[in-house]
Enzyme design. Structure first.
Site, PDB file in Angstrom:
ATOM      1  N   LYS A   1       0.642  -0.806  -0.179  1.00 58.32           N
ATOM      2  CA  LYS A   1      -0.040  -0.407   0.012  1.00 58.32           C
ATOM      3  C   LYS A   1       0.637   1.138   0.140  1.00 58.32           C
ATOM      4  O   LYS A   1       0.132   2.519  -0.188  1.00 58.32           O
ATOM      5  CB  LYS A   1      -1.411   0.433   1.358  1.00 58.32           C
ATOM      6  CG  LYS A   1      -1.897  -1.171   1.486  1.00 58.32           C
ATOM      7  CD  LYS A   1      -2.905  -1.068   0.065  1.00 58.32           C
ATOM      8  CE  LYS A   1      -4.437  -1.426   0.357  1.00 58.32           C
ATOM      9  NZ  LYS A   1      -4.870  -1.404  -0.700  1.00 58.32           N
TER      10      LYS A   1
ATOM     11  N   GLU B   1      -9.916   6.175   2.979  1.00 61.32           N
ATOM     12  CA  GLU B   1     -10.250   5.087   3.761  1.00 61.32           C
ATOM     13  C   GLU B   1      -9.656   3.750   4.383  1.00 61.32           C
ATOM     14  O   GLU B   1      -8.427   3.542   3.490  1.00 61.32           O
ATOM     15  CB  GLU B   1     -11.506   4.470   3.148  1.00 61.32           C
ATOM     16  CG  GLU B   1     -10.709   3.530   1.601  1.00 61.32           C
ATOM     17  CD  GLU B   1      -9.638   3.580   0.446  1.00 61.32           C
ATOM     18  OE1 GLU B   1      -9.356   5.268   0.412  1.00 61.32           O
ATOM     19  OE2 GLU B   1      -8.719   3.409   0.111  1.00 61.32           O
TER      20      GLU B   1
ATOM     21  N   SER C   1       1.519  -9.503  -0.480  1.00 64.26           N
ATOM     22  CA  SER C   1       1.250  -8.437  -0.573  1.00 64.26           C
ATOM     23  C   SER C   1       0.992  -8.037   0.688  1.00 64.26           C
ATOM     24  O   SER C   1       1.405  -6.701   1.082  1.00 64.26           O
ATOM     25  CB  SER C   1      -0.136  -8.279  -1.209  1.00 64.26           C
ATOM     26  OG  SER C   1      -1.567  -8.750  -0.232  1.00 64.26           O
TER      27      SER C   1
END
Lengths: 260, 392
Positions: free
Chosen positions: B85, B107, B374
């Site tokens: 991210k 968010e 991830s």
């Protein structure tokens, strides 16, 4: 000429301004909505905006979100609202605009929606998450069936976008008075006045109604001084949710008095 | 293809108030893409701050255990803040700073994107508000505290299903209200144009690195790529650079929750239909009258009703295949990888590992799979303990 355009023309002739209340269909039941509509018409509303509940109303503040939740819990949705309008059309005579997010229409099918809306006696649609850019596919169906498409213009829209919005809007243009969501505090500025001027000039004089944040009769009067019509939503929902229909009636009358 | 669309998907379905901001963002992004200083600044942060390139690690014991294809893990779990991210958050934070914005909002579902955005805000001296559903705040309590440590304000979202979709609604409402000074750091390849493109571009570094690394390790490209798909940013990040390589099979793994037939899942492709939601047209879990359905997954980051529009397009083209792993499979994979490789994967990434565990044994030993790991699973250990009935 559409019934909405005719209503504005008639008001213009006698120097009046349109009072456009918003209520949520099915909040808390369709029987109640029927009663609300009768009160609105009796108290002099010019046009009514009927909300279609949607699970994720991202342009709406907490009051209308809660109203949508109650309506969804009551089992109300786009098909049932269309059937409802058809049923009450013989007793409610003022123009009815559906305010719905796009997904329920998309799921129903653009063409079927506009055809059925016309059959039901709907006069126009407001779709808060439909931009001019994405409207190319469904506009022909709206035109074919003679349903007015009222687009939103905002304080953030520059001159270029205001013109675009004015061009695709029929019936009237909805000017969002504040940079925010429904039910927030009203602020009328120089931008409000200038934007409304631009919308009117660039559209050959299409009516402009002002909404978002209008809550008291005083605010409604201020808004009416700037625009051809005033939309009141969250504050009305709050009023009828309190339950006393006599108070609701008085409040609607006060708004009607203020918008002239 | 129409601008901002992927075939029939994508677009800009937002309140008019936001349209000028989206147009401004698109312009700023197109300028930044060509701006050598911006790109050099981003590259430098990738190397010295995020710790890129992240390793491509040959999982020897997992490979031997499964007895089939060679398995490589792209170690996004080793990126700063613990997941991929950060690639996007930092890129967008730089962009926001360049645009003169002073406030970031985002968010978050699993909390990883919230942590990454709070990190970007701290690094660049911007104020930061993170929206998070109360259900997610409970199951990702550790990340809530991390965000607060980083100086962000975490706002609890108590409406709707109280998960990621409701956090996005609230973030969009905030953006609509504060659009003048605020940039919305959308965390995945979703939402109105230009977000799906911007996020994909910042994440595509994953695939570009993996290509170089596998060439160095094996002298050839892999046969299979596997990644989990919530909104779809880590998968698009890995897949994008390989889309033109026709011989590489790519699989996106959605959250199967308690199973498709149970109705409690987040498999948009297996159980959804085309809809318009939160600014874009894509596959959506919705009722027959167009209301968005509540989703379920053990993994907060995959617990979302829709999926990036480019994924929908790739699915229709048949370029990327989509499948799902159910909760139990993901939880088993979580433990398998921990025990065999000493790597605790995020529950999101565990879905990709779960599919790899099914696929690898069916393949010859000389074939190669790259799995995008991830994120790391530290944030999930409490939740997994709770599920297993263990008191910590």
């Amino acid at each position: 000429m559409s019934r909405i355009a005719a209503r504005f023309k008639e008001l213009q002739k006698r120097g009046g301004k349109a009072f456009i209340p918003y209520i949520m269909a099915g909040d808390p039941s369709l029987e109640k909505t029927r009663e609300h509509l009768q009160i609105l018409e009796e108290c002099g509303a010019d046009i009514v905006e009927l909300g279609v509940p949607f699970s994720d109303p991202l342009a709406d503040g907490p009051t209308i979100q809660a109203a949508a939740d109650r309506a969804i819990k009551a089992g109300v949705n786009l098909p049932s609202v269309l059937a409802f309008v058809k049923e009450i059309r013989s007793e409610i005579h003022i123009p009815i605009i559906l305010m719905t997010y796009y997904n329920p229409i998309f799921k129903h099918g653009d063409e079927a929606f506009f055809r059925e809306a016309k059959e039901a006696g709907v006069d126009g649609v407001i779709i808060p998450d439909m931009t001019v850019e994405e409207s190319g596919e469904f506009l022909p169906f709206a035109r074919k069936h003679g349903i007015d498409t009222i687009f939103l213009a905002a304080p953030t829209s520059g001159t270029g976008r205001l013109k675009k919005v004015a061009k695709v809007s029929t019936g009237f243009i909805y000017y969002v008075s504040i940079t925010g969501i429904t039910g927030a505090q009203l602020v009328l500025t120089e931008t409000t006045k200038n934007s409304i001027d631009t919308l009117k000039k660039s559209s050959g004089g299409k009516p402009v109604a002002l909404g978002f944040g209008v809550s008291t009769p005083e605010e409604a009067a201020q808004a009416a001084a700037l625009a051809d019509g005033v939309i009141v939503g969250s504050a009305i929902v709050k009023q009828y949710t309190q339950g006393n229909m006599q108070d609701f009636r008085e409040y609607i009358k006060a708004l009607r008095e203020a918008i002239k | 293809m129409k601008k901002g669309h992927f075939g029939e998907y994508g677009g800009q379905y937002v309140p008019e108030t936001l349209m000028p901001a989206l147009i401004e963002l698109e312009k700023a992004y197109n300028t930044a893409k060509r701006d050598k200083n911006f790109q050099a600044g981003f590259r430098s942060l990738c190397e010295h701050y995020i710790g890129r390139p992240t390793p491509l690690y040959f999982a020897k014991r997992l490979t031997e255990h499964l007895g089939g294809a060679k398995i490589y893990l792209k170690r996004e779990d080793l990126a700063h803040t613990g997941s991929h991210k950060i690639n996007n958050s930092l890129g967008q934070a730089l962009l926001a700073k360049q645009m003169g914005k002073t406030r970031l909002i985002a968010e978050t579902g699993a909390g990883q994107h919230g942590v990454a955005t709070a990190t970007g805000a701290a690094l660049l001296g911007l104020s930061c508000v993170i929206y998070m559903g109360s259900v997610d705040m409970k199951r990702q309590a550790l990340n809530v505290f991390r965000m607060r440590l980083l100086g962000a304000e975490v706002r609890e979202v108590k409406i709707g299903s109280r998960t990621l979709k409701d956090a996005i609604n609230e973030a969009l409402r905030d953006w609509t209200t504060n659009v003048g000074n605020t940039h919305y750091v959308l965390g995945t390849v979703f939402g109105p144009h230009p977000f799906p493109e911007i996020v994909r571009d910042f994440q595509s570094i994953i695939g570009r690195e993996a290509r170089k690394q596998i060439m160095k390790a094996e002298g050839r490209l892999p046969d299979y790529l596997i990644a989990c798909v919530g909104g779809g940013s880590n998968s698009m990040g890995l897949f994008h650079d390989f889309l033109k390589e026709e011989n590489i099979k790519m699989t996106g793994v959605e959250a199967g929750g308690k199973g498709i037939e149970s109705g409690r899942h987040a498999s948009r492709f297996a159980g959804g239909s085309i809809g318009v939601f939160q600014g874009t047209k894509s596959y959506l879990l919705q009722s027959d009258v167009g209301n968005v359905l509540e989703t379920y997954s053990v993994s907060a980051g995959l617990d979302y009703a829709s999926v990036g529009p480019e994924h929908a397009f790739m699915r229709d083209l048949g370029r990327i295949e989509y499948t799902y792993a159910i909760d139990d499979e993901a939880l088993a994979a979580f433990e398998t990888l921990s025990r065999l490789e000493g790597i605790i994967p995020a529950l999101e990434s565990s879905h990709a590992v779960a599919h790899c565990i099914k696929l690898a044994p069916t393949l010859p030993k000389d074939s190669i799979i790259v799995v995008n790991l991830s994120g790391r699973g530290d944030k999930d250990v409490q939740e997994v303990a709770r599920i297993k009935g263990i008191e910590l």
